[in-house]
Design a protein around this motif. Structure first.
Motif: not given
Length: 698
Positions: A102-122
């Motif tokens: 419903d955009l009001i009640n949100w699930s537990e937040q998670k953190y995904f390291r999707v760019m861990e191997k991309e140091p040049a991301a801008l």
């Protein structure tokens, strides 16, 4: 990274969610640097967007190092679930994730390291691209980064385009937003939460029957501060529970109530302007639920042993929350433990619950406890403010507790207190607790919330001591404490930190760091292993060990009290490390005070004031093993004729890079029955090692 992420999500949304229905257009965005999280706005024409929730955040970011929410973007899958990702910080290689129906009640937040191997991301200058189709026209929105506003273009063939940036309007201060399609049901829930007037005739019917939302006024609550709304509130909870759960919503108003019965999968949401008032049973119109029987109430105070005699209570529940920027006022609650029928003495009481969130609300005069949580697991307490007439938060026999950004003013008792009582009928350890970014104080009741911070009633403390308002472990300590951290907290005009186990519990693996104390009225540090033994017979004396305290500044400490690190004969406190401390003591004690003998008092209630005046002005350490102080400085505002340190029955003590002021002719140390003692770089004194001594002064 952002372009690829947004286009990927956009493609998925077009494939997965193409239902034909009346369209509502929603806009997700952040403001500032993204600290407060997700903001939402809506539009019916795709051109003019109005902020929802009074332009307040719908979801505060909790993951990542920076804990920001930038560029929030989401898709909606066929089951109706919104899946949202966001950038968690300027330089981070991961993204945050949460989902909501419903955009009001949100699930537990998670953190995904999707760019861990991309140091040049801008980052890019054209950010937040998103697209919707209105009729036959495709609208594309983007952040005109250098102009600090949103822009838009339209196209009918995806080849040519017209810039309509001067025709679109968005909430002030928008940063990096994305537009997406919604529907009337979703908008109705958002509008009900936001209390925004809608300009179409169907608005009332949209908000009257919103799945998952139960407005207490729809169940008969008046909110007029005169009518008892207890039955209406409980009916709303019962109805929500019968449908599997939901949010029981309190719009602005003053809701007079006796006991409210929480149930599993229920959120109580107090909107801004909503005040839940504990009714007064003395007026003869009803009373709070009676205290339930407890065969083990002889082992702790009455207040700790009963939960039902409260304004809000729940037992054996899961997935519950109390949220919102409203207020709870305990006008009809007592701060005592009297058993008079109808009396209530707690604002919120939870027993044997799990998955609990308490967030954003305020409590004024919460009775004996603003919160008594006993046997509660997986509890988050965030941004709650208490200004109360006895205890603030009592966390008893709880596991996996996260407390942050809270302010507690409690001059007449403890502010944040961890306990491990026998109230459940068995010992249960309090463990895996973090307390961070909190403040505790002892100003006059009510003057913290009104911003006057008065100090006129400091002599009215019920235990005849100084104002309380501290962070404390104990006194109830049957089950023990372990794996607990306290960080980034402030103490002002209150007692200092108390770490106690006196009922047989084992207290171990505690870290306290980054703390300031100002106008400390009691002992800055009180570590106590005792033998009060308030519990079933036959339980051995507990242990207090592996406690580390670092990075603390204490300003203007009361000279009547001293930091006390105390075991009892035959039972040492062990492995105590103190480092990077600066303590400024008011001083002024006469020579006679240096001759006082400190009593043992191993079986009495543990509090620094019980020991009377102390013959050292800095630390009095007794019955201890392996005490280490590194980078500690003690200062005096006024001349004081006591030594900074007295050690009695101590086995292993190191003082490294320690400075301590003392009057001429007064020793720095008095040692009695001490072994394994050494100083390194102690002021102007030469380094010293003492293998064993029965009595030494230097």
């Amino acid at each position: 990274m952002k372009k690829a992420l947004f286009f990927c999500l956009l493609s998925l949304s077009l494939l997965l969610y193409g239902q034909e229905q009346e369209k509502i257009y929603l806009f997700s965005f952040f403001k500032g640097n993204g600290q407060d999280g997700l903001h939402l706005a809506y539009s019916r024409d795709g051109l003019n967007f109005t902020a929802l929730n009074n332009d307040k955040s719908f979801l505060t970011p909790l993951v990542g190092v920076s804990k920001l929410m930038r560029d929030p973007c989401r898709i909606r899958t066929p089951d109706g679930t919104f899946h949202m990702v966001w950038t968690a910080g300027w330089t981070e290689r991961g993204i945050g994730y949460s989902s909501s129906k419903d955009l009001i009640n949100w699930s537990e937040q998670k953190y995904f390291r999707v760019m861990e191997k991309e140091p040049a991301a801008l980052n890019y200058r054209a950010e937040g691209p998103s697209s919707i189709k209105i009729g036959k026209t495709r609208y594309a929105y983007f952040d005109k980064y250098t102009e600090k506003k949103m822009g838009a273009v339209i196209s009918n063939d995806l080849k040519t385009r017209d810039d309509i940036s001067d025709r679109v309007t968005f909430p002030e201060g928008v940063r990096h937003g994305t537009v997406f399609e919604g529907d009337k049901e979703i908008l109705s829930g958002l509008l009900n939460l936001s209390r925004i007037a809608v300009d179409n005739p169907a608005a009332k019917s949209e908000t009257d029957h919103i799945p998952g939302y139960y407005n207490v006024r729809d169940f008969g609550a008046k909110g007029d501060s005169l009518t008892l709304d207890t039955d209406a509130i409980n009916k709303a909870i019962d109805e929500a529970a019968s449908k599997g759960g939901g949010t029981v919503y309190f719009p602005a108003g003053n809701y007079l109530s006796f006991s409210i019965h929480l149930k599993s999968n229920i959120t109580l949401h107090l909107d801004n302007g909503a005040v839940l008032v504990a009714a007064d049973p003395s007026k003869g119109e009803g009373g709070f639920d009676p205290p339930e029987p407890n065969a083990f109430d002889l082992f702790q105070d009455f207040g700790h042993s009963h939960w039902h005699n409260s304004l809000i209570w729940g037992e054996n529940l899961k997935n519950i929350a109390i949220t919102g920027h409203g207020r709870i006022v305990g006008n009809g609650l007592t701060r005592s433990g009297r058993t008079t029928p109808g009396l209530g003495n707690k604002a919120i009481a939870l027993k044997l619950c799990r998955n609990v969130i308490l967030k954003d609300f305020t409590i004024l005069r919460g009775g004996h406890f603003c919160l008594l949580a006993t046997g509660v697991d997986n509890m988050t307490i965030d941004n709650v403010k208490l200004d109360t007439n006895r205890d603030g938060f009592d966390i008893d026999c709880c596991r996996h507790v996260r407390m942050s950004n809270c302010s507690v003013n409690s001059p007449f008792d403890d502010a944040i207190v961890l306990k491990s009582s026998y109230g459940l009928g068995f010992p249960r350890v309090t463990e895996d607790v973090t307390i961070t970014n909190c403040s505790v104080s002892g100003f006059d009741i009510g003057t913290f919330l009104d911003g006057t911070y008065r100090k006129k009633e400091y002599d009215r403390v019920p235990d005849r001591g100084v104002v309380t308002g501290r962070i404390k472990f104990g006194t109830e300590s049957n089950g023990g404490f372990r794996n607990i951290t306290i960080s980034n907290c402030t103490f002002e005009f209150c007692r200092g930190l108390a770490i106690e186990t006196v009922d047989g519990g084992i207290l171990e693996d505690i870290i306290v760091t980054n703390v300031t104390m100002r106008d400390v009225m009691g002992a800055p540090f009180f570590l106590r292993l005792g033998a009060r033994m308030r519990g079933p017979e036959g339980i051995p004396v507990g242990k207090l060990r592996r406690v580390t305290i670092s990075n603390v500044i204490v300003y203007s400490a009361n000279p009547d009290y001293t930091s006390l690190l105390l075991g009892i004969p035959g039972y040492d406190i062990e492995d105590i490390k103190l480092s990077n401390l600066t303590i400024l003591v008011k001083g002024g004690a006469p020579k006679e005070q240096a001759e006082i003998t400190v009593p043992e008092l191993e079986k009495i209630y543990p509090d620094p004031q019980e020991f009377g005046k102390i013959p050292a002005y800095g630390f009095f350490i007794r019955h201890a093993k392996n005490v280490e102080m590194v980078n500690v400085e003690l200062k005096l505002e006024n001349e004081d004729f006591r030594p900074p340190f007295i050690l009695e029955d101590v086995k292993g003590a190191s003082f490294i890079n320690v400075k301590a002021a003392h009057s001429e002719g007064i020793p720095s140390f008095i040692l009695k029955n001490v072994s394994g003692f050494k100083t390194v770089n102690y002021g102007t004194l030469p380094d010293k090692k003492i293998t064993k001594t029965t009595s030494t002064k230097f």
